[in-house]
Each structure stands twice: as C-alpha cells, then as structure tokens.
Design a protein around this motif. Structure first.
Motif, PDB file in Angstrom:
ATOM      1  N   ALA A  39      24.083  89.938  17.897  1.00  0.00           N
ATOM      2  CA  ALA A  39      24.317  90.625  16.615  1.00  0.00           C
ATOM      3  C   ALA A  39      25.648  90.206  15.990  1.00  0.00           C
ATOM      4  O   ALA A  39      25.787  90.201  14.764  1.00  0.00           O
ATOM      5  N   ASP A  40      26.628  89.842  16.817  1.00  0.00           N
ATOM      6  CA  ASP A  40      27.939  89.512  16.236  1.00  0.00           C
ATOM      7  C   ASP A  40      27.970  88.121  15.593  1.00  0.00           C
ATOM      8  O   ASP A  40      29.009  87.685  15.106  1.00  0.00           O
ATOM      9  N   ARG A  41      26.833  87.419  15.596  1.00  0.00           N
ATOM     10  CA  ARG A  41      26.769  86.121  14.906  1.00  0.00           C
ATOM     11  C   ARG A  41      26.148  86.259  13.517  1.00  0.00           C
ATOM     12  O   ARG A  41      25.813  85.250  12.895  1.00  0.00           O
ATOM     13  N   LEU A  42      25.951  87.497  13.044  1.00  0.00           N
ATOM     14  CA  LEU A  42      25.266  87.679  11.762  1.00  0.00           C
ATOM     15  C   LEU A  42      26.235  88.136  10.685  1.00  0.00           C
ATOM     16  O   LEU A  42      27.150  88.921  10.941  1.00  0.00           O
ATOM     17  N   ALA A  43      26.032  87.616   9.477  1.00  0.00           N
ATOM     18  CA  ALA A  43      26.775  88.111   8.318  1.00  0.00           C
ATOM     19  C   ALA A  43      25.755  88.797   7.407  1.00  0.00           C
ATOM     20  O   ALA A  43      24.719  88.203   7.088  1.00  0.00           O
TER      21      ALA A  43
ATOM     22  N   ASN B 254      29.124  75.013   5.347  1.00  0.00           N
ATOM     23  CA  ASN B 254      29.892  74.189   4.411  1.00  0.00           C
ATOM     24  C   ASN B 254      30.959  74.985   3.655  1.00  0.00           C
ATOM     25  O   ASN B 254      32.112  74.545   3.583  1.00  0.00           O
ATOM     26  N   PRO B 255      30.637  76.170   3.117  1.00  0.00           N
ATOM     27  CA  PRO B 255      31.718  76.945   2.497  1.00  0.00           C
ATOM     28  C   PRO B 255      32.833  77.324   3.487  1.00  0.00           C
ATOM     29  O   PRO B 255      34.010  77.304   3.125  1.00  0.00           O
ATOM     30  N   SER B 256      32.480  77.627   4.747  1.00  0.00           N
ATOM     31  CA  SER B 256      33.538  77.962   5.728  1.00  0.00           C
ATOM     32  C   SER B 256      34.431  76.755   5.981  1.00  0.00           C
ATOM     33  O   SER B 256      35.650  76.881   6.114  1.00  0.00           O
ATOM     34  N   THR B 257      33.805  75.571   6.061  1.00  0.00           N
ATOM     35  CA  THR B 257      34.586  74.350   6.285  1.00  0.00           C
ATOM     36  C   THR B 257      35.539  74.133   5.111  1.00  0.00           C
ATOM     37  O   THR B 257      36.738  73.844   5.300  1.00  0.00           O
ATOM     38  N   ALA B 258      35.018  74.290   3.902  1.00  0.00           N
ATOM     39  CA  ALA B 258      35.868  74.135   2.714  1.00  0.00           C
ATOM     40  C   ALA B 258      37.004  75.157   2.732  1.00  0.00           C
ATOM     41  O   ALA B 258      38.170  74.831   2.505  1.00  0.00           O
ATOM     42  N   TRP B 259      36.650  76.385   3.045  1.00  0.00           N
ATOM     43  CA  TRP B 259      37.646  77.474   3.048  1.00  0.00           C
ATOM     44  C   TRP B 259      38.757  77.195   4.050  1.00  0.00           C
ATOM     45  O   TRP B 259      39.944  77.305   3.749  1.00  0.00           O
ATOM     46  N   ARG B 260      38.363  76.808   5.246  1.00  0.00           N
ATOM     47  CA  ARG B 260      39.362  76.580   6.292  1.00  0.00           C
ATOM     48  C   ARG B 260      40.265  75.399   5.928  1.00  0.00           C
ATOM     49  O   ARG B 260      41.473  75.460   6.108  1.00  0.00           O
ATOM     50  N   MET B 261      39.678  74.329   5.414  1.00  0.00           N
ATOM     51  CA  MET B 261      40.506  73.149   5.140  1.00  0.00           C
ATOM     52  C   MET B 261      41.485  73.427   3.999  1.00  0.00           C
ATOM     53  O   MET B 261      42.575  72.857   3.960  1.00  0.00           O
ATOM     54  N   LEU B 262      41.094  74.306   3.088  1.00  0.00           N
ATOM     55  CA  LEU B 262      42.008  74.635   1.986  1.00  0.00           C
ATOM     56  C   LEU B 262      43.103  75.613   2.415  1.00  0.00           C
ATOM     57  O   LEU B 262      44.090  75.783   1.704  1.00  0.00           O
ATOM     58  N   HIS B 263      42.905  76.277   3.566  1.00  0.00           N
ATOM     59  CA  HIS B 263      43.885  77.293   3.968  1.00  0.00           C
ATOM     60  C   HIS B 263      44.671  76.962   5.233  1.00  0.00           C
ATOM     61  O   HIS B 263      45.758  77.488   5.431  1.00  0.00           O
TER      62      HIS B 263
ATOM     63  N   ARG C  90      33.124  87.668   5.216  1.00  0.00           N
ATOM     64  CA  ARG C  90      33.066  88.654   4.112  1.00  0.00           C
ATOM     65  C   ARG C  90      33.504  87.995   2.816  1.00  0.00           C
ATOM     66  O   ARG C  90      32.905  88.177   1.762  1.00  0.00           O
ATOM     67  N   GLU C  91      34.584  87.215   2.878  1.00  0.00           N
ATOM     68  CA  GLU C  91      35.126  86.576   1.673  1.00  0.00           C
ATOM     69  C   GLU C  91      34.114  85.561   1.115  1.00  0.00           C
ATOM     70  O   GLU C  91      33.876  85.499  -0.089  1.00  0.00           O
ATOM     71  N   ILE C  92      33.502  84.801   2.003  1.00  0.00           N
ATOM     72  CA  ILE C  92      32.530  83.794   1.544  1.00  0.00           C
ATOM     73  C   ILE C  92      31.302  84.465   0.942  1.00  0.00           C
ATOM     74  O   ILE C  92      30.778  84.043  -0.093  1.00  0.00           O
TER      75      ILE C  92
END
Ligand code: NAP
Length: 331
Positions: free
Chosen positions: A106-110, A127-136, A284-286
C-alpha cells in the motif's frame, strides 16, 4: 488463488520477441498490501532495456514488464489504512505493472484525483519525479535562472520544461528535430535550439551571457559534450539517460579549467534512499501539478496487453509523437 493476465518475459532479448501475454497467479493481498485493477501502464525506454537485459539491474526471470501505471483499488489486505476499494491510484516505484491486476504494498501508491486524464495518470510518477529531482537536488536554482537540457521532447524533458516554467526558471531546450520548436515553446520552454554544431554560438545569444549552472543530459556522445561546453565554470552536468547510446567523452580541459561537476541520476536509487515522508511529499506535489494542468501527457498510441509485440515495436520506433501505453480496460 486469483488468476490474472500479464505481459511476462522468460528470457532477455528483443522486447517484441520475448514478451508473452499469459495467465499468472497473484495471490490474495497480505497484510499491508492491496490489489489494484490496472487501467493503463506506459512503455518507457527503461522497460525496453529491462526486457533486453540491459538495464541497471537485471530482473529475476520470469519477470512481468512495466515500472509504473494507474488503476483502481479492488481489494485491501489487513492493516491498510487510508485506502479503500474504488480509489484511483498511481503505482510508484513498482515493477510488474503490465498486468490486469497487481498485488502491491500500500505504501507504493499515490492517490489520484478521479478525473485525471488516463494518459497522464499512467505515466505520472517516473518521468515527472525524475524532472523534479534533477531540478531540485543538484544545485539551488535562483529565480529566473537558466537550465539547459537535451532530448527536450522526451517525457522527462517535457516535464522539466513544464516544472521549470511553473517555478519561474528559464529553459534552453535542445531538440534534434526542428519541427518540435513551436510545440516546446508552447509548452513553456524559454528557448528551443537544435542539437547541432551551431549550438555553442547560439546559447550565449539566447541567454545574453548569463551563467548556465545546470545541464541535463539524456543523450550522451556529442550532444552531452555540447551541453558541457555551454556550462559555466563549476557548472553541473547531470546524465540520466543514454538515448544516443554513445559514451560521454569530455575533454580533460573541461574538468581542469572549468572544474565541471559530472553527476548522474537514477530515480530507482532515489526511491530506495528517500524517507517515506520525502517520497510522499514529492508525490503529493507531482499529483497537484498534474491536477492543476501544469503537467500534461502525450500519448502516441494505446494497445491491449494481448497485443504486446505490436505495442513494444511501436514503443521502440523512432520519432514517436508521445508515449505508447497498454490500456487494460480494453482487455
Ligand atoms: N535516470 C532515471 O532515473 C531516469 C528516469 C526516467 C527516464 N530516464 C531516461 O530518460 C530518457 C528519456 O526517457 P523518456 O521516457 O522521457 O523518453 P521518451 O518520452 O520515450 O522519449 C524519448 C526521447 O529520446 C529522444 N531520442 C531517441 N533516440 C535518440 C537519439 N539517438 N539521439 C537523440 N535523442 C534521441 C527522442 O527524440 P525525438 O523527440 O526527436 O523523437 C525523444 O525525445 C531515457 O533514456 C530514459 O531511460 C531516466
């Protein structure tokens, strides 16, 4: 024991040859697990590499394809709080999503908004997580600062452009096809440039000579070298993909005289190392960015799981106009 159907591979090789649509047993949900009835799951470059046996880690065989997707919770195991049957969810950092039903912790679900476009919901995490992490995670970008990226029309590239635009950072987006220039400008790229030998002269004209401290590389070879040349001294080149299948070749002088920082990023490692709160804060942010229209998706084609070979050939084709998805609702 519940039976379902999945796209599995029993050996490594050309994806369209080794993928088999077949029945599998998934078992009942154990404590902390849920069963998700899958709606859709994308075919990413990493999926093709997993089937070829050329990914960062080789899965144990036989293995089910797919590394993300979305669906509806069908049943929950003991001890699962905050989730209920019928909720729409994205599977984050889960392998084996090319399946009608998936048994997953269950902890792998958004949790997703119910009305999110299925193409976006299916490909929301990686892909959005990868983008988010690389920008931050590599440097602290100042308001209005430039970010340089190649393969800018990839899903990751598009997410970088969308998130940067939303956050007030400027992007110099590099593509290999001129017809993509208007589309990526429309998406929010500040400038879109061609990945060729003119780039070196074109970048200072676009940025007005302002520093370029972060470049994101998903191609390698000559393209990565062009990014590295454009960086300011002490700038950071982050490699996260190798679509051009050419190694990085950086002249010694770029390290000696410019002291460039050459880094890599792999989301799998990030998910393993991040704490639960850090993971859920990002998800949550994504999800919020998707629900508010900041993130969008591009789907080239959808296929049922039983047409895996055709779907995988389509996903491997060059110059696709978006992602190829499996759509389980059509099984
Ligand atoms: N490290 C990580 O954690 C991580 C996470 C996610 C993705 N990735 C990697 O990021 C890359 C992009 O993934 P994605 O899912 O966003 O891709 P995608 O949406 O499937 O798009 C693929 C992109 O690659 C470009 N491309 C293909 N062959 C190329 C070549 N020979 N030279 C230059 N560009 C080429 C395509 O250009 P056109 O648009 O011109 O067709 C397209 O923009 C992949 O390498 C993937 O494995 C890494």
């Amino acid at each position: 024991m519940p039976t379902t159907h999945a796209v599995r591979f029993h050996e490594f090789g050309p994806p369209e040859e080794v993928a088999c649509f077949e029945p599998i047993e998934i078992g009942d949900p154990e404590p902390g697990e849920v069963i998700v009835r899958m709606e859709a799951a994308p075919i990413h470059p990493a999926d093709l590499n997993r089937l070829e046996g050329r990914y960062g880690e080789r899965p144990e065989l036989p293995s089910i394809g797919g590394i993300e997707g979305c669906g509806l919770i069908e049943s929950i195991g003991p001890g699962v709080a905050d989730l209920a049957p019928g909720m729409r969810v994205a599977l984050a950092h889960v392998t084996g999503t090319w399946c009608e039903r998936v048994r997953v912790p269950a902890d792998r679900l958004a949790i997703l908004p119910p009305n999110l476009d299925p193409g976006l919901a299916a490909s929301l995490i990686i892909n959005p997580s990868t983008a988010w992490r690389m920008l931050h995670d590599f440097i602290s970008l100042a308001p209005g600062e430039w970010v340089l990226l190649n393969a800018a029309n990839s899903s990751v590239g598009r997410a970088v452009i969308e998130i940067a635009h939303h956050k007030g950072w400027r992007t110099a987006a590099i593509v290999r096809r001129p017809e993509l220039i208007p589309e990526l400008k429309q998406l929010g790229a500040t400038a879109v440039l061609l990945d060729d030998d003119q780039l070196r002269g074109a970048i200072p004209e676009i940025t007005g000579g302002e520093p370029l401290r972060l470049a994101l590389n998903a191609v390698g070879g000559a393209s990565a070298l062009r990014l590295a040349n454009a960086l300011t001294p002490c700038g950071t080149l982050v490699t996260y993909g190798a679509m051009g299948r050419r190694p990085l070749e950086l002249p010694n002088g770029l390290l000696i005289f410019k002291d460039l920082r050459v880094r890599g990023f792999w989301l799998t490692r990030w998910f393993r190392q991040a704490g639960a709160e850090e993971r859920s804060a990002m998800l949550r942010e994504i999800t919020r960015l998707a629900a508010t229209g900041v993130l969008r998706s591009q789907v080239a084609a959808t296929f049922p799981l039983r047409e895996a070979a055709t779907a995988l050939s389509a996903a491997a084709s060059d110059r696709r106009p978006g992602k190829v998805l499996f759509h389980m609702a059509s099984e």
